[in-house]
Design a protein around this motif. Structure first.
Motif, mmCIF file in Angstrom:
data_model
loop_
_atom_site.group_PDB
_atom_site.id
_atom_site.type_symbol
_atom_site.label_atom_id
_atom_site.label_comp_id
_atom_site.label_asym_id
_atom_site.label_seq_id
_atom_site.Cartn_x
_atom_site.Cartn_y
_atom_site.Cartn_z
ATOM 1 N N MET A 1 0.812 -1.199 0.000
ATOM 2 C CA MET A 1 0.000 0.000 0.000
ATOM 3 C C MET A 1 0.857 1.266 0.000
ATOM 4 S SD MET A 1 -3.147 -0.851 -0.282
ATOM 5 C CE MET A 1 -3.953 0.673 0.088
ATOM 6 N N ALA A 2 2.153 1.137 0.227
ATOM 7 C CA ALA A 2 3.015 2.320 0.263
ATOM 8 C C ALA A 2 3.115 2.982 -1.117
ATOM 9 C CB ALA A 2 4.401 1.949 0.767
ATOM 10 N N ALA A 3 2.835 2.228 -2.190
ATOM 11 C CA ALA A 3 2.936 2.772 -3.546
ATOM 12 C C ALA A 3 1.583 3.205 -4.105
ATOM 13 C CB ALA A 3 3.554 1.727 -4.468
ATOM 14 N N HIS A 4 0.516 2.937 -3.396
ATOM 15 C CA HIS A 4 -0.840 3.199 -3.894
ATOM 16 C C HIS A 4 -1.042 4.684 -4.221
ATOM 17 C CE1 HIS A 4 -5.105 2.729 -4.446
ATOM 18 N NE2 HIS A 4 -5.323 3.718 -3.595
ATOM 19 N N GLY A 5 -1.394 4.971 -5.485
ATOM 20 C CA GLY A 5 -1.695 6.334 -5.911
ATOM 21 C C GLY A 5 -0.496 7.256 -6.001
ATOM 22 N N LYS A 6 0.713 6.711 -6.073
ATOM 23 C CA LYS A 6 1.919 7.542 -6.063
ATOM 24 C C LYS A 6 2.745 7.397 -7.342
ATOM 25 C CE LYS A 6 2.202 7.514 -1.095
ATOM 26 N NZ LYS A 6 2.928 7.064 0.075
ATOM 27 N N PHE A 7 2.099 7.175 -8.479
ATOM 28 C CA PHE A 7 2.818 7.013 -9.749
ATOM 29 C C PHE A 7 3.745 8.188 -10.004
ATOM 30 C CE2 PHE A 7 2.853 7.903 -14.390
ATOM 31 C CZ PHE A 7 3.715 6.886 -14.737
ATOM 32 N N GLY A 8 5.002 7.887 -10.312
ATOM 33 C CA GLY A 8 5.991 8.911 -10.636
ATOM 34 C C GLY A 8 6.697 9.506 -9.433
ATOM 35 N N LYS A 9 6.145 9.322 -8.248
ATOM 36 C CA LYS A 9 6.774 9.839 -7.034
ATOM 37 C C LYS A 9 7.783 8.818 -6.517
ATOM 38 C CE LYS A 9 2.736 12.515 -5.828
ATOM 39 N NZ LYS A 9 1.589 12.636 -4.931
ATOM 40 N N PRO A 10 8.750 9.239 -5.714
ATOM 41 C CA PRO A 10 9.743 8.287 -5.202
ATOM 42 C C PRO A 10 9.136 7.303 -4.198
ATOM 43 C CG PRO A 10 10.188 10.507 -4.388
ATOM 44 C CD PRO A 10 9.041 10.607 -5.333
ATOM 45 N N CYS A 11 9.631 6.082 -4.227
ATOM 46 C CA CYS A 11 9.221 5.054 -3.274
ATOM 47 C C CYS A 11 9.664 5.485 -1.878
ATOM 48 C CB CYS A 11 9.881 3.726 -3.640
ATOM 49 S SG CYS A 11 9.662 2.419 -2.415
ATOM 50 N N PRO A 12 8.800 5.330 -0.869
ATOM 51 C CA PRO A 12 9.185 5.736 0.481
ATOM 52 C C PRO A 12 10.326 4.906 1.056
ATOM 53 C CG PRO A 12 6.897 4.947 0.446
ATOM 54 C CD PRO A 12 7.416 4.894 -0.944
ATOM 55 N N ARG A 13 10.557 3.704 0.539
ATOM 56 C CA ARG A 13 11.611 2.839 1.063
ATOM 57 C C ARG A 13 12.947 3.044 0.347
ATOM 58 N NH1 ARG A 13 10.721 -3.459 0.970
ATOM 59 N NH2 ARG A 13 9.116 -2.935 2.469
ATOM 60 N N CYS A 14 12.934 3.060 -1.010
ATOM 61 C CA CYS A 14 14.205 3.081 -1.748
ATOM 62 C C CYS A 14 14.425 4.329 -2.599
ATOM 63 C CB CYS A 14 14.322 1.840 -2.622
ATOM 64 S SG CYS A 14 13.160 1.819 -4.003
ATOM 65 N N GLY A 15 13.382 5.108 -2.874
ATOM 66 C CA GLY A 15 13.529 6.338 -3.640
ATOM 67 C C GLY A 15 13.380 6.203 -5.146
ATOM 68 N N ILE A 16 13.223 4.978 -5.661
ATOM 69 C CA ILE A 16 13.028 4.734 -7.099
ATOM 70 C C ILE A 16 11.621 5.217 -7.478
ATOM 71 C CG2 ILE A 16 12.827 2.921 -8.860
ATOM 72 C CD1 ILE A 16 15.651 3.100 -7.944
ATOM 73 N N PRO A 17 11.429 5.815 -8.661
ATOM 74 C CA PRO A 17 10.081 6.263 -9.051
ATOM 75 C C PRO A 17 9.078 5.105 -9.132
ATOM 76 C CG PRO A 17 11.732 7.204 -10.505
ATOM 77 C CD PRO A 17 12.437 6.191 -9.647
ATOM 78 N N ILE A 18 7.893 5.329 -8.603
ATOM 79 C CA ILE A 18 6.808 4.347 -8.634
ATOM 80 C C ILE A 18 6.322 4.211 -10.076
ATOM 81 C CG2 ILE A 18 4.448 3.860 -7.840
ATOM 82 C CD1 ILE A 18 6.489 3.653 -5.589
ATOM 83 N N GLN A 19 6.114 2.967 -10.530
ATOM 84 C CA GLN A 19 5.638 2.680 -11.876
ATOM 85 C C GLN A 19 4.165 2.307 -11.832
ATOM 86 O OE1 GLN A 19 7.599 3.104 -14.665
ATOM 87 N NE2 GLN A 19 8.933 3.998 -13.119
ATOM 88 N N ARG A 20 3.536 2.247 -13.010
ATOM 89 C CA ARG A 20 2.096 1.989 -13.083
ATOM 90 C C ARG A 20 1.790 1.002 -14.203
ATOM 91 N NH1 ARG A 20 -1.289 7.186 -14.077
ATOM 92 N NH2 ARG A 20 0.178 7.347 -15.775
#
Length: 70
Positions: A1-20
């Protein structure tokens, strides 16, 4: 759920952009590093269209997005 709705923003754990991935009216957001070990998941319609040109890793995707870099 940490990636939910965060496309293009950095991952809260590793900083890599969230994909969709988009399929019909559904959308799935994921971190390619934390959840798939750097592998991009195929968007069914787009990956079928691109076939061999579909990027397999985040590095391949970044190379496509920034043509001056290799």
């Amino acid at each position: 759920m940490a990636a939910h709705g965060k496309f293009g923003k950095p991952c809260p754990r590793c900083g890599i952009p969230i994909q969709r991935i988009v399929y019909a009216s559904r959308e799935t957001n994921y971190c390619p590093e934390c959840q798939t070990r750097g592998r991009l998941l195929a968007d069914r319609a787009l990956s079928r269209l691109l076939k061999r040109d579909w990027p397999r890793t985040l590095q391949e995707l970044e190379a496509i997005r920034t043509p001056g870099r290799a």
